[in-house]
Design a protein around this motif. Structure first.
Motif, PDB file in Angstrom:
ATOM      1  N   GLU A   1       7.028   9.496 -11.654  1.00 13.15           N
ATOM      2  CA  GLU A   1       8.055   9.883 -12.629  1.00 13.15           C
ATOM      3  C   GLU A   1       7.547  10.998 -13.532  1.00 13.15           C
ATOM      4  OE1 GLU A   1       9.284   6.303 -14.637  1.00 13.15           O
ATOM      5  OE2 GLU A   1      10.371   5.573 -12.881  1.00 13.15           O
ATOM      6  N   ALA A   2       6.312  10.876 -14.013  1.00 12.97           N
ATOM      7  CA  ALA A   2       5.741  11.878 -14.912  1.00 12.97           C
ATOM      8  C   ALA A   2       5.601  13.230 -14.211  1.00 12.97           C
ATOM      9  CB  ALA A   2       4.383  11.414 -15.437  1.00 12.97           C
ATOM     10  N   ALA A   3       5.264  13.197 -12.921  1.00 13.25           N
ATOM     11  CA  ALA A   3       5.103  14.433 -12.154  1.00 13.25           C
ATOM     12  C   ALA A   3       6.441  14.989 -11.677  1.00 13.25           C
ATOM     13  CB  ALA A   3       4.185  14.186 -10.958  1.00 13.25           C
ATOM     14  N   ASN A   4       7.499  14.187 -11.818  1.00 14.64           N
ATOM     15  CA  ASN A   4       8.836  14.577 -11.351  1.00 14.64           C
ATOM     16  C   ASN A   4       8.822  14.924  -9.855  1.00 14.64           C
ATOM     17  OD1 ASN A   4      11.596  14.918 -11.762  1.00 14.64           O
ATOM     18  ND2 ASN A   4      11.366  17.111 -12.126  1.00 14.64           N
ATOM     19  N   VAL A   5       8.132  14.065  -9.090  1.00 18.26           N
ATOM     20  CA  VAL A   5       8.032  14.236  -7.642  1.00 18.26           C
ATOM     21  C   VAL A   5       8.697  13.033  -6.981  1.00 18.26           C
ATOM     22  CG1 VAL A   5       6.458  14.395  -5.667  1.00 18.26           C
ATOM     23  CG2 VAL A   5       5.907  15.577  -7.794  1.00 18.26           C
ATOM     24  N   PRO A   6       9.759  13.262  -6.204  1.00 22.37           N
ATOM     25  CA  PRO A   6      10.401  12.153  -5.509  1.00 22.37           C
ATOM     26  C   PRO A   6       9.480  11.552  -4.448  1.00 22.37           C
ATOM     27  CG  PRO A   6      11.837  14.085  -5.556  1.00 22.37           C
ATOM     28  CD  PRO A   6      10.482  14.522  -6.026  1.00 22.37           C
ATOM     29  N   LEU A   7       9.569  10.229  -4.294  1.00 20.21           N
ATOM     30  CA  LEU A   7       8.791   9.499  -3.295  1.00 20.21           C
ATOM     31  C   LEU A   7       9.738   8.695  -2.414  1.00 20.21           C
ATOM     32  CD1 LEU A   7       6.139   8.274  -2.091  1.00 20.21           C
ATOM     33  CD2 LEU A   7       6.299   6.542  -3.911  1.00 20.21           C
ATOM     34  N   VAL A   8       9.583   8.841  -1.093  1.00 22.51           N
ATOM     35  CA  VAL A   8      10.308   7.993  -0.154  1.00 22.51           C
ATOM     36  C   VAL A   8       9.268   7.318   0.736  1.00 22.51           C
ATOM     37  CG1 VAL A   8      12.431   9.353  -0.167  1.00 22.51           C
ATOM     38  CG2 VAL A   8      10.688   9.847   1.535  1.00 22.51           C
ATOM     39  N   THR A   9       9.517   6.050   1.051  1.00 16.58           N
ATOM     40  CA  THR A   9       8.588   5.298   1.887  1.00 16.58           C
ATOM     41  C   THR A   9       9.350   4.508   2.936  1.00 16.58           C
ATOM     42  OG1 THR A   9       8.567   3.344   0.446  1.00 16.58           O
ATOM     43  CG2 THR A   9       6.926   5.042  -0.006  1.00 16.58           C
ATOM     44  N   LEU A  10       8.623   4.139   3.987  1.00 14.11           N
ATOM     45  CA  LEU A  10       9.227   3.311   5.024  1.00 14.11           C
ATOM     46  C   LEU A  10       9.329   1.860   4.583  1.00 14.11           C
ATOM     47  CD1 LEU A  10       7.585   4.661   8.292  1.00 14.11           C
ATOM     48  CD2 LEU A  10       9.808   5.225   7.311  1.00 14.11           C
ATOM     49  N   THR A  11       8.349   1.399   3.841  1.00 17.05           N
ATOM     50  CA  THR A  11       8.368   0.020   3.372  1.00 17.05           C
ATOM     51  C   THR A  11       7.520  -0.089   2.118  1.00 17.05           C
ATOM     52  OG1 THR A  11       8.219  -2.303   4.073  1.00 17.05           O
ATOM     53  CG2 THR A  11       6.437  -0.823   4.810  1.00 17.05           C
ATOM     54  N   ASN A  12       7.452  -1.314   1.582  1.00 14.68           N
ATOM     55  CA  ASN A  12       6.750  -1.499   0.314  1.00 14.68           C
ATOM     56  C   ASN A  12       6.184  -2.912   0.195  1.00 14.68           C
ATOM     57  OD1 ASN A  12       8.893  -3.260  -0.677  1.00 14.68           O
ATOM     58  ND2 ASN A  12      10.108  -1.391  -0.824  1.00 14.68           N
ATOM     59  N   TYR A  13       5.431  -3.102  -0.864  1.00 20.58           N
ATOM     60  CA  TYR A  13       4.746  -4.362  -1.131  1.00 20.58           C
ATOM     61  C   TYR A  13       5.726  -5.536  -1.244  1.00 20.58           C
ATOM     62  CZ  TYR A  13       1.461  -7.541  -3.480  1.00 20.58           C
ATOM     63  OH  TYR A  13       0.671  -8.613  -3.829  1.00 20.58           O
ATOM     64  N   SER A  14       6.829  -5.336  -1.943  1.00 19.24           N
ATOM     65  CA  SER A  14       7.805  -6.420  -2.113  1.00 19.24           C
ATOM     66  C   SER A  14       8.331  -6.899  -0.766  1.00 19.24           C
ATOM     67  CB  SER A  14       8.968  -5.958  -2.991  1.00 19.24           C
ATOM     68  OG  SER A  14       8.514  -5.634  -4.275  1.00 19.24           O
ATOM     69  N   THR A  15       8.660  -5.964   0.103  1.00 15.30           N
ATOM     70  CA  THR A  15       9.145  -6.310   1.448  1.00 15.30           C
ATOM     71  C   THR A  15       8.066  -7.045   2.227  1.00 15.30           C
ATOM     72  OG1 THR A  15      10.613  -4.397   1.442  1.00 15.30           O
ATOM     73  CG2 THR A  15      10.084  -5.349   3.592  1.00 15.30           C
ATOM     74  N   LEU A  16       6.831  -6.570   2.112  1.00 18.19           N
ATOM     75  CA  LEU A  16       5.715  -7.194   2.829  1.00 18.19           C
ATOM     76  C   LEU A  16       5.524  -8.646   2.422  1.00 18.19           C
ATOM     77  CD1 LEU A  16       3.144  -6.902   4.663  1.00 18.19           C
ATOM     78  CD2 LEU A  16       1.933  -6.307   2.549  1.00 18.19           C
ATOM     79  N   ILE A  17       5.479  -8.922   1.126  1.00 17.31           N
ATOM     80  CA  ILE A  17       5.210 -10.302   0.715  1.00 17.31           C
ATOM     81  C   ILE A  17       6.409 -11.218   0.972  1.00 17.31           C
ATOM     82  CG2 ILE A  17       3.345  -9.671  -0.848  1.00 17.31           C
ATOM     83  CD1 ILE A  17       5.252 -10.047  -3.218  1.00 17.31           C
ATOM     84  N   GLU A  18       7.622 -10.679   0.895  1.00 14.69           N
ATOM     85  CA  GLU A  18       8.796 -11.497   1.233  1.00 14.69           C
ATOM     86  C   GLU A  18       8.799 -11.832   2.725  1.00 14.69           C
ATOM     87  OE1 GLU A  18      10.923 -13.030  -0.717  1.00 14.69           O
ATOM     88  OE2 GLU A  18      10.188 -12.102  -2.570  1.00 14.69           O
ATOM     89  N   ALA A  19       8.423 -10.869   3.568  1.00 16.11           N
ATOM     90  CA  ALA A  19       8.328 -11.134   5.011  1.00 16.11           C
ATOM     91  C   ALA A  19       7.233 -12.153   5.285  1.00 16.11           C
ATOM     92  CB  ALA A  19       8.051  -9.838   5.774  1.00 16.11           C
ATOM     93  N   ALA A  20       6.120 -12.066   4.567  1.00 19.06           N
ATOM     94  CA  ALA A  20       5.029 -13.032   4.741  1.00 19.06           C
ATOM     95  C   ALA A  20       5.496 -14.440   4.381  1.00 19.06           C
ATOM     96  CB  ALA A  20       3.827 -12.633   3.897  1.00 19.06           C
TER      97      ALA A  20
END
Length: 167
Positions: free
Chosen positions: A122-141
């Motif tokens: 946010e501070a760098a004002n650089v958009p980030l897109v990802t395929l997946t994330n930590y929340s998805t990983l632990i919910e799948a686990a």
């Protein structure tokens, strides 16, 4: 990298995310070293030029920090494998901007979604897109019975402040 089917799916997924979020991209950049192979595979899929960005300029030869050709104002997406705080990939994006690129954003396979990382992007004002994330990983686990509800809570607590967790 060692699993062709998986790496193809990752490359296709990153290419789709980049096309959807940064349709005007003109060059793909990989961060040294983990982002380089993914950037190469994605650049091939998108039929775009590719460069890579070192963590610091070489101390010999031309002293390049970026290998490959970029033109002033060229629209770039930087690829990284995983995001924790975002520090190294944001430094790479800054280096690319210094060399004349117009960094549209960062694409990564995975993010830990750490508050510090979110704040840094946010501070760098650089958009980030990802395929997946930590929340998805632990919910799948949890769904796979790899962890239980108590462990899920511990993992969620860790994400909020990993540096001080358990102290």
């Amino acid at each position: 990298m060692s699993y062709p089917k998986v790496r193809r799916e990752i490359a296709k997924g990153l290419a789709e995310k980049i096309k959807a979020n940064f349709p005007e991209v003109e060059v793909i950049a990989g961060t040294a070293t983990a982002g380089i192979p993914h950037a190469a595979w994605v650049a091939e899929i998108l039929d775009l030029p590719m460069v890579y960005i070192r963590s610091k300029a070489k101390d010999h030869g031309k002293g390049n920090q970026i290998e490959g050709r970029i033109e002033k104002g060229q629209k770039m997406v930087v690829i990284e494998d995983l995001i924790s705080t975002g520090g190294s990939v944001l430094e790479a994006a800054t280096a690319a901007e210094r060399e004349g690129a117009n960094v549209l954003g960062v694409a990564a396979i995975f993010t830990y979604e750490l508050p510090k990382g979110v704040a840094n992007f946010e501070a760098a004002n650089v958009p980030l897109v990802t395929l997946t994330n930590y929340s998805t990983l632990i919910e799948a686990a949890l769904k796979m019975d790899y962890i239980n509800e108590d462990e899920l809570k511990l993992l969620k607590d860790w994400k909020q402040d990993p540096e001080n967790w358990g102290k």
